[in-house]
Motif scaffolding. Structure first.
Motif, mmCIF file in Angstrom:
data_model
loop_
_atom_site.group_PDB
_atom_site.id
_atom_site.type_symbol
_atom_site.label_atom_id
_atom_site.label_comp_id
_atom_site.label_asym_id
_atom_site.label_seq_id
_atom_site.Cartn_x
_atom_site.Cartn_y
_atom_site.Cartn_z
ATOM 1 N N PHE A 52 0.627 -1.278 0.133
ATOM 2 C CA PHE A 52 0.079 -0.045 0.087
ATOM 3 C C PHE A 52 0.944 1.107 0.005
ATOM 4 O O PHE A 52 1.931 1.279 0.668
ATOM 5 C CB PHE A 52 -0.792 0.027 1.105
ATOM 6 C CG PHE A 52 -2.187 -0.964 0.959
ATOM 7 C CD1 PHE A 52 -3.282 -0.653 0.763
ATOM 8 C CD2 PHE A 52 -1.649 -2.342 1.471
ATOM 9 C CE1 PHE A 52 -4.269 -1.796 0.404
ATOM 10 C CE2 PHE A 52 -2.573 -3.245 1.190
ATOM 11 C CZ PHE A 52 -3.829 -2.968 0.913
ATOM 12 N N LEU A 53 0.431 2.272 -0.812
ATOM 13 C CA LEU A 53 1.232 3.530 -0.868
ATOM 14 C C LEU A 53 0.810 4.476 -0.662
ATOM 15 O O LEU A 53 1.387 5.308 0.091
ATOM 16 C CB LEU A 53 1.619 3.715 -2.541
ATOM 17 C CG LEU A 53 2.542 2.631 -3.450
ATOM 18 C CD1 LEU A 53 2.425 2.837 -4.739
ATOM 19 C CD2 LEU A 53 3.789 2.580 -2.763
ATOM 20 N N HIS A 54 -0.519 4.823 -0.931
ATOM 21 C CA HIS A 54 -1.104 6.001 -0.390
ATOM 22 C C HIS A 54 -2.698 5.833 -0.346
ATOM 23 O O HIS A 54 -3.236 5.260 -1.166
ATOM 24 C CB HIS A 54 -1.029 7.183 -1.459
ATOM 25 C CG HIS A 54 -1.603 8.582 -1.041
ATOM 26 N ND1 HIS A 54 -1.381 9.036 0.073
ATOM 27 C CD2 HIS A 54 -2.455 9.145 -1.824
ATOM 28 C CE1 HIS A 54 -1.900 10.410 -0.159
ATOM 29 N NE2 HIS A 54 -2.896 10.345 -1.149
ATOM 30 N N LYS A 55 -3.047 6.359 0.838
ATOM 31 C CA LYS A 55 -4.588 6.128 0.879
ATOM 32 C C LYS A 55 -5.230 7.259 0.603
ATOM 33 O O LYS A 55 -4.947 8.434 0.583
ATOM 34 C CB LYS A 55 -4.865 6.007 2.434
ATOM 35 C CG LYS A 55 -6.479 5.557 2.990
ATOM 36 C CD LYS A 55 -6.346 5.256 4.294
ATOM 37 C CE LYS A 55 -6.655 6.311 5.073
ATOM 38 N NZ LYS A 55 -7.093 6.090 6.627
ATOM 39 N N HIS A 56 -6.328 7.067 -0.636
ATOM 40 C CA HIS A 56 -7.220 8.148 -0.949
ATOM 41 C C HIS A 56 -8.459 8.468 -0.305
ATOM 42 O O HIS A 56 -8.807 9.462 -0.186
ATOM 43 C CB HIS A 56 -7.672 7.727 -2.548
ATOM 44 C CG HIS A 56 -6.556 7.686 -3.345
ATOM 45 N ND1 HIS A 56 -6.614 8.632 -4.740
ATOM 46 C CD2 HIS A 56 -5.268 7.256 -3.569
ATOM 47 C CE1 HIS A 56 -5.718 8.253 -5.314
ATOM 48 N NE2 HIS A 56 -4.720 7.685 -4.642
ATOM 49 N N SER A 57 -8.987 7.422 0.269
ATOM 50 C CA SER A 57 -10.250 7.548 1.142
ATOM 51 C C SER A 57 -10.120 6.371 2.081
ATOM 52 O O SER A 57 -9.377 5.313 2.003
ATOM 53 C CB SER A 57 -11.477 7.708 0.470
ATOM 54 O OG SER A 57 -11.791 6.516 -0.117
ATOM 55 N N GLU A 58 -11.384 6.175 2.827
ATOM 56 C CA GLU A 58 -11.436 5.068 3.946
ATOM 57 C C GLU A 58 -11.305 3.724 2.948
ATOM 58 O O GLU A 58 -10.708 2.714 3.630
ATOM 59 C CB GLU A 58 -12.633 4.992 4.660
ATOM 60 C CG GLU A 58 -12.575 5.853 5.859
ATOM 61 C CD GLU A 58 -13.856 5.646 6.677
ATOM 62 O OE1 GLU A 58 -13.691 4.648 7.617
ATOM 63 O OE2 GLU A 58 -14.516 6.285 6.574
ATOM 64 N N TYR A 59 -11.909 3.476 1.915
ATOM 65 C CA TYR A 59 -11.948 2.320 0.967
ATOM 66 C C TYR A 59 -11.092 2.226 -0.308
ATOM 67 O O TYR A 59 -11.082 1.349 -1.031
ATOM 68 C CB TYR A 59 -13.503 1.919 0.773
ATOM 69 C CG TYR A 59 -14.013 1.845 2.054
ATOM 70 C CD1 TYR A 59 -14.295 0.649 2.591
ATOM 71 C CD2 TYR A 59 -14.944 2.661 2.721
ATOM 72 C CE1 TYR A 59 -15.130 0.262 3.821
ATOM 73 C CE2 TYR A 59 -15.604 2.696 3.881
ATOM 74 C CZ TYR A 59 -15.536 1.251 4.321
ATOM 75 O OH TYR A 59 -16.427 1.136 5.478
ATOM 76 N N VAL A 60 -10.415 3.245 -0.432
ATOM 77 C CA VAL A 60 -9.505 3.437 -1.796
ATOM 78 C C VAL A 60 -8.147 3.858 -1.573
ATOM 79 O O VAL A 60 -7.836 4.755 -0.907
ATOM 80 C CB VAL A 60 -10.322 4.426 -2.868
ATOM 81 C CG1 VAL A 60 -9.425 4.580 -4.025
ATOM 82 C CG2 VAL A 60 -11.593 3.968 -2.983
ATOM 83 N N CYS A 61 -7.124 3.124 -2.312
ATOM 84 C CA CYS A 61 -5.932 3.438 -1.910
ATOM 85 C C CYS A 61 -4.912 3.036 -3.323
ATOM 86 O O CYS A 61 -5.440 2.324 -4.251
ATOM 87 C CB CYS A 61 -5.057 2.535 -1.018
ATOM 88 S SG CYS A 61 -5.133 0.962 -1.241
ATOM 89 N N GLU A 62 -3.735 3.592 -3.431
ATOM 90 C CA GLU A 62 -2.886 3.170 -4.530
ATOM 91 C C GLU A 62 -2.057 2.186 -3.775
ATOM 92 O O GLU A 62 -1.736 2.116 -2.563
ATOM 93 C CB GLU A 62 -1.834 4.531 -4.595
ATOM 94 C CG GLU A 62 -2.388 5.661 -5.326
ATOM 95 C CD GLU A 62 -1.594 6.731 -5.597
ATOM 96 O OE1 GLU A 62 -0.241 6.581 -5.443
ATOM 97 O OE2 GLU A 62 -2.186 7.951 -5.769
ATOM 98 N N ALA A 63 -1.590 1.342 -4.796
ATOM 99 C CA ALA A 63 -1.002 0.107 -4.100
ATOM 100 C C ALA A 63 0.157 -0.390 -5.346
ATOM 101 O O ALA A 63 -0.270 -0.224 -6.582
ATOM 102 C CB ALA A 63 -1.928 -1.166 -3.515
ATOM 103 N N LEU A 64 1.211 -1.033 -4.993
ATOM 104 C CA LEU A 64 1.837 -2.046 -5.957
ATOM 105 C C LEU A 64 1.339 -3.305 -5.681
ATOM 106 O O LEU A 64 1.235 -3.691 -4.582
ATOM 107 C CB LEU A 64 3.254 -1.574 -5.748
ATOM 108 C CG LEU A 64 3.969 -0.512 -5.875
ATOM 109 C CD1 LEU A 64 5.293 -0.453 -5.308
ATOM 110 C CD2 LEU A 64 4.020 -0.047 -7.222
#
Length: 168
Positions: A97-109
């Motif tokens: 996990f790289l960055h959380k956009h919201s409670e349920y959405v994130c950027e990830a490798l």
């Protein structure tokens, strides 16, 4: 210009600490000071407890109080379902996990299939599903169902350790 090879060196495995020193102020500290007598920098080994003696008066300190997040979720025998409904069982995979956009959405490798595809569903558990909703050239956008990103990391996350540290 510097090359990456300029920074490569041999470090014996027995010189790599696998656990933190207790108490922490006993940790080693490499001190680099300019010596006007020899017109160059002099390096010496010391310990953190001697740091106050080395700092000049009226110095400013900037503290970094960030914490390492348990951002790596290793997965084994994970069920993956593509947009077309094709089901695959992966022996091992990993989500970082790289960055959380919201409670349920994130950027990830993510290391899953040869190519990640939009709307692929990753079943972390039967009731916890991550869906790839967007692709970039380097990472994916994941949307979690039934659990927040924070809950996922608290429950399944591990610390991202460098490859030379052996997990205990």
């Amino acid at each position: 210009m510097y090359n990456l090879s300029d920074y490569q060196y041999e470090l014996p495995e027995n010189r790599i600490a696998q656990v933190p020193v207790v108490p922490a102020d006993q940790s080693k500290l490499l001190c680099c000071q300019y010596d006007e007598n020899v017109w160059s920098y002099v390096y010496r080994d010391t310990h953190f407890f001697s740091l106050p003696e080395m700092v000049p008066e009226n110095s400013a300190f900037f503290f970094n109080d960030t914490r390492v997040v348990q951002a790596r979720i290793p997965l084994s025998h994970v069920r993956v379902v593509t947009k077309q409904g094709r089901e695959v069982l992966l022996e091992s995979a990993e989500i970082f996990f790289l960055h959380k956009h919201s409670e349920y959405v994130c950027e990830a490798l993510i290391s899953l299939l040869k190519r990640n595809r939009v709307w692929t569903q990753i079943f972390v558990q039967d009731d916890i599903v991550l869906t790839i909703t967007q692709l970039t050239d380097k990472w994916v956008i994941l949307e979690s169902q039934w659990a927040t990103i924070d809950e996922l990391l608290a429950r399944f996350g591990t610390l991202p350790l460098p490859p030379y540290i052996t997990p205990t």
